[in-house]
Design a protein around this motif. Sequence first.
Motif, short mmCIF file in Angstrom:
data_model
loop_
_atom_site.label_atom_id
_atom_site.label_comp_id
_atom_site.label_asym_id
_atom_site.label_seq_id
_atom_site.Cartn_x
_atom_site.Cartn_y
_atom_site.Cartn_z
N ILE A 1 0.83 -1.20 0.00
CA ILE A 1 0.00 0.00 0.00
C ILE A 1 0.87 1.26 0.00
O ILE A 1 0.51 2.28 -0.60
CB ILE A 1 -1.00 -0.01 1.20
N ILE A 2 2.05 1.19 0.61
CA ILE A 2 2.98 2.33 0.59
C ILE A 2 3.50 2.55 -0.83
O ILE A 2 3.58 3.68 -1.32
CB ILE A 2 4.13 2.10 1.58
N ALA A 3 3.84 1.45 -1.52
CA ALA A 3 4.30 1.55 -2.90
C ALA A 3 3.20 2.13 -3.80
O ALA A 3 3.47 2.95 -4.69
CB ALA A 3 4.73 0.18 -3.42
N LYS A 4 1.96 1.71 -3.54
CA LYS A 4 0.83 2.24 -4.31
C LYS A 4 0.69 3.74 -4.10
O LYS A 4 0.46 4.50 -5.06
CB LYS A 4 -0.46 1.52 -3.89
N ALA A 5 0.86 4.19 -2.86
CA ALA A 5 0.73 5.62 -2.56
C ALA A 5 1.72 6.45 -3.36
O ALA A 5 1.40 7.56 -3.83
CB ALA A 5 0.91 5.85 -1.07
N LYS A 6 2.92 5.92 -3.54
CA LYS A 6 3.97 6.67 -4.24
C LYS A 6 3.64 6.90 -5.71
O LYS A 6 4.21 7.79 -6.35
CB LYS A 6 5.30 5.94 -4.11
N THR A 7 2.72 6.12 -6.26
CA THR A 7 2.32 6.28 -7.67
C THR A 7 1.12 7.21 -7.83
O THR A 7 0.68 7.46 -8.96
CB THR A 7 1.96 4.92 -8.29
N CYS A 8 0.58 7.68 -6.69
CA CYS A 8 -0.65 8.48 -6.71
C CYS A 8 -0.36 9.96 -6.46
O CYS A 8 0.64 10.30 -5.82
CB CYS A 8 -1.63 7.96 -5.66
N PRO A 9 -1.24 10.84 -6.92
CA PRO A 9 -1.07 12.28 -6.66
C PRO A 9 -1.39 12.59 -5.20
O PRO A 9 -2.00 11.77 -4.50
CB PRO A 9 -2.09 12.92 -7.59
N PRO A 10 -1.01 13.77 -4.72
CA PRO A 10 -1.39 14.19 -3.36
C PRO A 10 -2.91 14.30 -3.25
O PRO A 10 -3.61 14.45 -4.26
CB PRO A 10 -0.72 15.55 -3.21
N PRO A 11 -3.43 14.24 -2.05
CA PRO A 11 -4.88 14.36 -1.87
C PRO A 11 -5.41 15.71 -2.35
O PRO A 11 -4.73 16.74 -2.27
CB PRO A 11 -5.07 14.24 -0.35
N THR A 12 -6.63 15.68 -2.86
CA THR A 12 -7.33 16.92 -3.21
C THR A 12 -7.97 17.49 -1.96
O THR A 12 -8.73 16.80 -1.27
CB THR A 12 -8.42 16.65 -4.26
N GLU A 13 -7.68 18.73 -1.65
CA GLU A 13 -8.21 19.34 -0.42
C GLU A 13 -9.70 19.56 -0.53
O GLU A 13 -10.19 20.11 -1.52
CB GLU A 13 -7.49 20.67 -0.16
N ILE A 14 -10.45 19.13 0.48
CA ILE A 14 -11.90 19.30 0.48
C ILE A 14 -12.38 20.22 1.59
O ILE A 14 -13.54 20.65 1.59
CB ILE A 14 -12.64 17.94 0.56
N GLU A 15 -11.51 20.54 2.55
CA GLU A 15 -11.84 21.50 3.59
C GLU A 15 -10.55 21.96 4.26
O GLU A 15 -9.49 21.35 4.08
CB GLU A 15 -12.81 20.92 4.62
N THR A 16 -10.64 23.02 5.01
CA THR A 16 -9.47 23.54 5.73
C THR A 16 -9.86 23.81 7.17
O THR A 16 -11.02 23.65 7.56
CB THR A 16 -8.96 24.85 5.09
N GLY A 17 -8.88 24.24 7.95
CA GLY A 17 -9.15 24.55 9.36
C GLY A 17 -8.75 23.41 10.26
O GLY A 17 -7.91 22.57 9.92
N GLU A 18 -9.38 23.35 11.44
CA GLU A 18 -9.06 22.32 12.41
C GLU A 18 -10.26 22.09 13.33
O GLU A 18 -11.17 22.93 13.41
CB GLU A 18 -7.84 22.72 13.25
N ILE A 19 -10.26 20.94 13.96
CA ILE A 19 -11.30 20.64 14.95
C ILE A 19 -10.60 20.19 16.24
O ILE A 19 -9.46 19.74 16.22
CB ILE A 19 -12.30 19.56 14.48
N VAL A 20 -11.32 20.30 17.35
CA VAL A 20 -10.75 19.99 18.66
C VAL A 20 -11.44 18.77 19.24
O VAL A 20 -12.65 18.60 19.16
CB VAL A 20 -10.93 21.19 19.63
N GLY A 21 -10.64 17.87 19.82
CA GLY A 21 -11.18 16.69 20.49
C GLY A 21 -10.22 16.24 21.57
O GLY A 21 -9.28 16.94 21.93
N GLY A 22 -10.45 15.04 22.07
CA GLY A 22 -9.57 14.49 23.09
C GLY A 22 -10.13 14.54 24.49
O GLY A 22 -9.38 14.48 25.47
N PHE A 23 -11.46 14.60 24.61
CA PHE A 23 -12.09 14.73 25.93
C PHE A 23 -12.52 13.37 26.47
O PHE A 23 -13.69 13.15 26.81
CB PHE A 23 -13.27 15.69 25.85
N ALA A 24 -11.56 12.44 26.54
CA ALA A 24 -11.82 11.15 27.17
C ALA A 24 -11.85 11.34 28.69
O ALA A 24 -11.56 12.43 29.20
CB ALA A 24 -10.76 10.14 26.75
N HIS A 25 -12.17 10.27 29.40
CA HIS A 25 -12.46 10.43 30.83
C HIS A 25 -11.29 11.00 31.63
O HIS A 25 -11.50 11.83 32.52
CB HIS A 25 -12.93 9.10 31.42
N ASN A 26 -10.06 10.59 31.33
CA ASN A 26 -8.93 11.10 32.09
C ASN A 26 -8.78 12.61 31.94
O ASN A 26 -8.55 13.32 32.92
CB ASN A 26 -7.64 10.38 31.65
#
Length: 547
Positions: free
Chosen positions: A347-372
């Motif tokens: 799958i890594i070799a396959k990735a090297k033959t493919c173009p970079p991802p097409t951007e569909i959104e920008t920005g960021e989201i926040v998470g990580g609120f597990a019990h601890n």
Amino acid sequence: MDYQMFCYQCQETAGCSGCTRAGVCGKTADVANMQDLLVYVTKGLSAVTTQLRREGKTIEPSVNHRVTLNLFITITNANFDKEMITKAIEETLRVKQELLKQVVNQTRLPKAALWEGTVSQFEQKAKEVGVLTTENENIRSLRELITYGLKGLSAYTKHANALLKDNEEIDSFIQRALASTLDDSLSLNDLIALTMETGKYGVEGMALLDQANTQAYGNPRISKVKLGVNKNPGILVSGHDLRDLEMLLEQTQGTGVDVYTHSEMLPAHYYPAFKKYPNFVGNYGNAWWRQKEEFESFGGPILMTTNCIVPPKDSYKDRLYTTGAAGYPGCRHIAGKIGEKKDFSEIIAKAKTCPPPTEIETGEIVGGFAHNQVIELADKIVDAVKEGAIKKFVVMAGCDGRAVSRSYYTDFAKALPKDTVILTAGCAKYRYNKLNLGEIGGIPRVLDAGQCNDSYSLAVIAMKLKEVFGLEDINDLPIIYNIAWYEQKAVIVLLALLYLGVKNIHLGPTLPAFLSPNVAKVLVDNFGIAGITTVDQDIEIFFGKSN
């Protein structure tokens, strides 16, 4: 050949009744029947292991792993590959026959434990062992409720097993409960008790996985996750298995290939151990059901580590790889047993033959609120509640799906009073986690605990708040439960919450088709289970007319 089928294990089941020609999920009738046969022979194997335990014998972990893998294979959207399923049936029968030789008293064993079919008999036998072979609809309903809960529990224990965590007590229960669904002597009350016991082990199974994940990768921390893309070729990882992601990240170092998460893999970004990988870029896309357009635009290969496969389009089918319990005919499957290092070089070799991802959104989201993390914020949260800044918490955990009616959850989140905080886990969050709902005293109004199995975190948080506020009953907390469901992992989460004593859970967008009217009435009368109505009506039910 005209195959008969009947399947109603997921929320999308045709007409909220049952899929009888082909699954709404995309599985064909012959695959559905073969999954029924895999469940049947797994129950037979479980009857043998249960009897061996009664006779004082020890069951090897590899046998336990076979049972949980088989159930995982049959979860909605996990495996569409008839050949893989057939091989799993053959292996299960082989293991069962070896164990059967050790059983001293075989008179207690059901027919499923003694059946010795060959591949040529599989298709006919599959038509004889499906859901509808239990004629009494209430017995059938409870047997299926238990079986689906066990499927969800098996998925979670399978992830823990991948991190070399086993629990013989949980495995023993799974097998005993599976065997019990073959026992015609059990009454409705017996099966109701077994249903609640399934919820008990659901809590223990999620606790086991929580322990496995946090010991391997650290406690999730509040994290900002990038939504855009880089200029390198990439691999998109979907599903739920963190060990698969870890192995892929290790093998992509220095290759020039980036790694992105999709859907339920988003919470991987919250774990400290994954932050050390410079090519672990961010999250691409949304919930599982939007994968056709998102996998196409991604441009690179996709690794499906578990369920949530939508039958792929031809435009990217040659880029879709499966591993673990997942499978799809025509897609390459990356092998690897528990404890083995998988080889992701293809799958890594396959990735090297493919173009970079097409951007569909920008920005960021926040998470990580597990019990601890949330418990670290407990003083701040408790103060906000005491001061009236936070009036209620709304648990909106669970699954997303493609039904148009699921826009309800977006609208419901928007309509919530500004003094409420959403607690979420699972892909249901994609209905509202990118909305600008603001904060309360620095506390985000959407607290994402992680994957569907991290609903355990929400239970731990509730129990901690109950302790902090000095309450006798968990239902006295200012917490509302409005949960979306889709498949069997949501079933075990529901049963776990019921075991913990949580009442008045609203479940949508529809109630499960596998609940007979009488079984549904038991849940309503004893636990206050209810469906959803309209956003306005439900806001009034939860908060009163003033809102």
